[in-house]
Design a protein around this motif. Structure first.
Motif, PDB file in Angstrom:
ATOM      1  N   SER A  87       0.973  -1.124   0.002  1.00 56.98           N
ATOM      2  CA  SER A  87      -0.043  -0.084   0.038  1.00 56.98           C
ATOM      3  C   SER A  87       1.022   1.193   0.025  1.00 56.98           C
ATOM      4  N   ASP A  88       1.808   1.127   0.770  1.00 56.93           N
ATOM      5  CA  ASP A  88       2.865   2.429   0.744  1.00 56.93           C
ATOM      6  C   ASP A  88       3.244   2.939  -0.762  1.00 56.93           C
ATOM      7  N   HIS A  89       3.827   1.640  -1.381  1.00 61.86           N
ATOM      8  CA  HIS A  89       4.409   1.797  -2.590  1.00 61.86           C
ATOM      9  C   HIS A  89       3.423   2.353  -3.713  1.00 61.86           C
ATOM     10  N   LEU A  90       2.054   1.861  -3.287  1.00 61.01           N
ATOM     11  CA  LEU A  90       1.070   2.550  -4.276  1.00 61.01           C
ATOM     12  C   LEU A  90       0.800   3.982  -4.079  1.00 61.01           C
ATOM     13  N   VAL A  91       0.880   4.256  -2.872  1.00 59.07           N
ATOM     14  CA  VAL A  91       0.713   5.629  -2.469  1.00 59.07           C
ATOM     15  C   VAL A  91       1.765   6.576  -3.148  1.00 59.07           C
ATOM     16  N   ARG A  92       2.989   6.147  -2.984  1.00 57.80           N
ATOM     17  CA  ARG A  92       4.007   6.734  -3.703  1.00 57.80           C
ATOM     18  C   ARG A  92       3.895   6.827  -5.121  1.00 57.80           C
ATOM     19  N   ALA A  93       3.539   5.830  -5.728  1.00 58.63           N
ATOM     20  CA  ALA A  93       3.349   5.737  -7.155  1.00 58.63           C
ATOM     21  C   ALA A  93       2.460   6.443  -7.666  1.00 58.63           C
ATOM     22  N   TYR A  94       1.486   6.932  -6.758  1.00 56.05           N
ATOM     23  CA  TYR A  94       0.166   7.924  -7.242  1.00 56.05           C
ATOM     24  C   TYR A  94       0.659   9.326  -7.390  1.00 56.05           C
ATOM     25  N   PHE A  95       1.835   9.454  -6.201  1.00 47.75           N
ATOM     26  CA  PHE A  95       2.479  11.018  -6.348  1.00 47.75           C
ATOM     27  C   PHE A  95       3.227  11.157  -7.459  1.00 47.75           C
ATOM     28  N   GLU A  96       4.181   9.978  -7.587  1.00 48.96           N
ATOM     29  CA  GLU A  96       5.089  10.052  -8.867  1.00 48.96           C
ATOM     30  C   GLU A  96       4.527  10.156 -10.087  1.00 48.96           C
ATOM     31  N   THR A  97       3.464   9.238 -10.293  1.00 50.42           N
ATOM     32  CA  THR A  97       2.911   9.118 -11.707  1.00 50.42           C
ATOM     33  C   THR A  97       1.910  10.024 -11.982  1.00 50.42           C
TER      34      THR A  97
END
Ligand code: NAD
Ligand code: DAU
Length: 336
Positions: free
Chosen positions: A156-166
Motif C-alpha cells: 500500500s505504501d508503494h502504491l501511495v508513492r506511485a500515485y504521487f510520482e505518476t
C-alpha cells in the motif's frame, strides 16, 4: 474543511476522530468504515450527535461507493486496514485485498475527486526486523517486510508513492510504532493482557518476552498526523517514534499495576515469522516540531483504569471470539 477518515471505527481511527473534532471544531469529519470485527461504532457514541460528524458504512475496495464518498472531500486520512499480524498468518489474502486493493481503490477515487491531500497511515513493520544492536529505521531504510500483514502494508505504501510520482496526487505517509491507548482491541498485546488479568486469566507471552517494540500513545500519533498535514512536504514519508520496551517489560508493568505476580504469565510459542525488534529514528518528524508528550510508564496505569471502567466496551468483544493462538504459533525457537 471536509476530512474523510477511513477506518474511523477502529482503534487509532476512533481516537483520531475524537482528537480532530476537539481540535478542529469547524471541520466536517466523515468516517468511512466497513465495521469488520475490528470496527466498533461504540467507540464514537459520544460524538454521534455532533453535526460535524457523519458515519458512512462501506468497503474501501468498492469503487462505486468510494467514488461517492470521496466527492467534495479536501483531505483523506487513510487508516482502514486489516491490522493484526496473527490474523494475517491465517488469512493473508484478506490482507492483500483490504490493504493493497483497498488503498489502490481509494487512491483512484482521490485522484478523480482532486483531493488536496491523501495521508496514508502505515507501520514501522514494513522495514522488517532489527537485531539488538542495529541502528533504528529511518525514512531511507529499504523495505523488507516479513509477514503477510507488513508485506500488504508495504504494497500500500508503494502504491501511495506511485500515485504521487505518476499522477502527482498530493500524498504524505507516516509509518509509526505500536500504539497504545483507549479503545484498543483486546486482540493486541496490551489490551489483551490487561483484560485477561482483569478476568483472572493468565497472559500468553510469546517466547521469553524478549521481543522489542516501540510504544506510542495514540494521542501523540494523532498530533503527529495533524502536524504532517499542516507542515509535511508533499510526497514525503515521516516516521513516528515511540519508546522501546521488551514485551516482558510491558508485561511486568501491567502485572505491577494490577498487583499480580509472574505466576500469571503463561509462556507460549512465538508467532510464525515473529519480528524480533522494531525501533525508529524520529528526527525528520521532530524537525517539523513534533514532540512526544506521553510516556508509557505514566500512561499505562491510566489505560488499565480505562479498561477497568469500560467493561461494557470490551467484554462482549472478547467473549465471542475463537482463540487463534494455536494456528499462528510455532513450537521451535526462532533464530534470535
Ligand atoms: P484496527 O484493526 O483497530 O481498525 C481497522 C479499521 O478499519 C476497523 O474499524 C475496520 O472496520 C476498518 N476496515 C477494515 N477493512 C475495511 C474495509 N475493507 N473497508 C472499510 N473499512 C475497513 O486498526 P488500527 O490499529 O486502528 O490501525 C489503523 C491503521 O494504522 C492501520 O492502517 C494500521 O496498519 C496502522 N498502524 C497501526 C498501528 C497499531 O499499533 N495499531 C501501528 C502502526 C500502524
Ligand atoms: O509496529 C506497529 C504494529 O504494531 C502495527 O502495524 C500493527 O497493526 C499492530 O498490531 C502492532 O503489531 P504487533 O505485532 O507488534 O502487535 P501485537 O500486539 O500483536 O504484538 C506485540 C508483541 O507482543 C509482539 O512481539 C507479539 C507479542 N504478543 C502479542 C500477543 C497478542 C504476545 O507475546 N502475546 C500475545 O498474546
Amino acid at each position: 474543511m471536509r476530512i474523510l477518515v477511513t477506518g474511523g471505527a477502529g482503534f487509532i481511527g476512533s481516537n483520531f476522530i475524537h482528537y480532530w473534532l476537539k481540535t478542529h471544531p469547524g471541520d466536517q469529519v466523515i468516517n468511512f468504515d466497513n465495521l469488520t470485527y475490528a470496527g466498533h461504532q461504540e467507540s464514537l457514541q459520544d460524538v454521534e450527535g455532533n453535526p460535524n460528524y457523519k458515519f458512512i458504512k462501506g468497503d474501501i475496495t468498492d469503487f462505486t461507493i468510494v467514488k461517492n464518498v470521496m466527492s467534495g472531500i479536501d483531505t483523506v486520512v487513510h487508516f482502514a486496514a486489516e491490522s493484526h499480524v496473527d490474523r494475517s498468518i491465517i488469512d493473508p489474502l484478506q490482507f492483500v485485498r483490504t490493504n493493497v486493493l483497498g488503498t489502490a481503490t481509494l487512491l483512484n477515487a482521490a485522484l478523480e475527486a482532486k483531493v488536496k491531500r491523501f495521508h496514508h497511515v502505515s507501520t514501522d513493520e514494513v522495514y522488517g526486523e532489527l537485531g539488538s544492536n542495529d541502528p533504528p529505521f529511518t525514512e531511507n531504510t529499504p523495505y523488507s517486510p516479513r509477514t503477510p500483514y507488513s508485506a500488504s502494508k508495504a504494497g500500500s505504501d508503494h502504491l501511495v508513492r506511485a500515485y504521487f510520482e505518476t499522477y502527482g496526487l498530493p500524498v504524505t505517509i507516516t509509518n509509526c510504532a505500536n500504539n497504545y491507548g483507549p479503545y484498543h482491541d483486546p486482540e493486541k498485546l496490551i489490551p489483551r493482557f490487561i483484560t485477561n488479568l482483569l478476568e483472572g486469566q493468565k497472559v500468553p507471552l510469546m517466547g521469553k518476552g524478549e521481543n522489542i517494540r516501540e510504544w506510542l500513545h495514540v494521542q501523540d500519533h494523532a498530533e503527529a498526523i495533524d502536524l504532517v498535514l499542516q507542515k509535511g512536504k508533499i510526497g514525503e514519508t515521516y516516521l513516528i517514534q515511540g519508546e522501546e520496551k521488551t514485551n516482558m517489560e510491558i508485561t511486568q508493568m501491567i502485572l505491577r499495576i494490577l498487583e499480580m505476580g509472574g505466576s500469571m504469565i503463561e509462556y507460549v510459542g512465538h508467532r510464525l515469522g515473529h519480528d524480533f525488534r522494531y525501533a525508529i529514528n524520529g528526527d525528520k518528524l521532530k524537525a517539523l516540531g513534533w514532540v512526544r508528550k506521553h510516556n508509557i510508564k505514566d500512561e499505562l496505569p491510566k489505560i488499565v483504569e480505562w479498561y477497568k471502567q469500560n467493561e461494557w466496551w470490551w467484554k462482549s468483544l472478547k467473549s465471542g471470539r475463537p482463540n487463534i493462538d494455536r494456528s499462528v504459533q510455532q513450537s521451535y525457537e526462532p533464530k534470535h
